[in-house]
Design a protein around this motif. Sequence first.
Motif, PDB file in Angstrom:
ATOM      1  N   THR A  19      -4.301  -3.571   2.650  1.00 34.32           N
ATOM      2  CA  THR A  19      -3.253  -4.572   2.389  1.00 34.32           C
ATOM      3  C   THR A  19      -2.206  -3.997   1.438  1.00 34.32           C
ATOM      4  OG1 THR A  19      -4.847  -6.343   2.694  1.00 34.32           O
ATOM      5  CG2 THR A  19      -2.823  -6.922   1.538  1.00 34.32           C
ATOM      6  N   CYS A  20      -2.646  -3.346   0.384  1.00 38.06           N
ATOM      7  CA  CYS A  20      -1.701  -2.744  -0.573  1.00 38.06           C
ATOM      8  C   CYS A  20      -0.819  -1.716   0.136  1.00 38.06           C
ATOM      9  CB  CYS A  20      -2.448  -2.089  -1.731  1.00 38.06           C
ATOM     10  SG  CYS A  20      -3.176  -3.301  -2.849  1.00 38.06           S
ATOM     11  N   ALA A  21      -1.406  -0.971   1.072  1.00 39.73           N
ATOM     12  CA  ALA A  21      -0.590   0.004   1.828  1.00 39.73           C
ATOM     13  C   ALA A  21       0.452  -0.725   2.666  1.00 39.73           C
ATOM     14  CB  ALA A  21      -1.495   0.864   2.708  1.00 39.73           C
ATOM     15  N   GLU A  22       0.065  -1.826   3.307  1.00 38.06           N
ATOM     16  CA  GLU A  22       1.033  -2.586   4.118  1.00 38.06           C
ATOM     17  C   GLU A  22       2.164  -3.131   3.255  1.00 38.06           C
ATOM     18  OE1 GLU A  22       1.180  -2.887   7.360  1.00 38.06           O
ATOM     19  OE2 GLU A  22      -0.746  -1.932   7.828  1.00 38.06           O
ATOM     20  N   LEU A  23       1.830  -3.500   2.016  1.00 39.42           N
ATOM     21  CA  LEU A  23       2.821  -4.116   1.122  1.00 39.42           C
ATOM     22  C   LEU A  23       3.540  -3.077   0.258  1.00 39.42           C
ATOM     23  CD1 LEU A  23       0.794  -7.213  -0.231  1.00 39.42           C
ATOM     24  CD2 LEU A  23       2.064  -7.012   1.880  1.00 39.42           C
TER      25      LEU A  23
END
Length: 207
Positions: A19-23
């Motif tokens: 999720t952090c990578a997507e954001l």
Amino acid sequence: MLRIHGYAQSINVRKVLWTCAELALPYEREDWAGPFRSTADPTFRSLNPVGMVPVIDDDGTILWESNTIVRYLTASRNRHDLLPDDPAPRARIEMWMDWQASDFNNSWRVAFQGLVRHNPDHQDAGAIERSMVTFAGMVGIVDEQLAISGGYICGSQFSAADIAIGLSVHRWRSIPVPKPRFDHVDRYYERLCERAGFRQHGRDGGP
Ligand SMILES: N[C@@H](CCC(=O)N[C@@H](CS)C(=O)NCC(=O)O)C(=O)O
């Protein structure tokens, strides 16, 4: 700065890392659980009374439960493309995430412990077989959904639900025994591999 508590090989921690990578969200991570510091430590228990990773501390907002964290991070960063505000499409995404955490997640436990982790407590061949049959049935449900959904689990757009379901599909593929083939699931996996976050924390992040 966002802090993530939990070892990076945990499937539930990997939901948060992906999720952090997507954001494109920077974070610091501390190793807890697995082969690292015990979550029985009072410092950890003060963050999460149930003693599981992941936990996040987002400038004082402490949260546990991986799917809740995924929803919180996407919503708090206004990523409505991953988790819409509109109640009906949002609930359809949450529905698949809840199913992943409750039923799908539980189906593989014995097979994964026995066949991948080689856990001596899970070597009963009958129990492993039953777990594989249940697991295959649930991957079959995902396959049927993907046949009509338009590419991702909730439609033609990648959403927060794909983070939970995608890692479960990766786990299915990581079990090293002959398995039924699911064409829609295979194509879904290839589609997820187009995303840097999945390549790092899914495909290359451990079983
Ligand atoms: N429902 C929880 C499950 C979390 C969970 O099972 N975490 C495991 C690692 S994947 C854990 O903390 N195990 C305790 C340990 O390894 O000591 C979630 O989705 O966050």
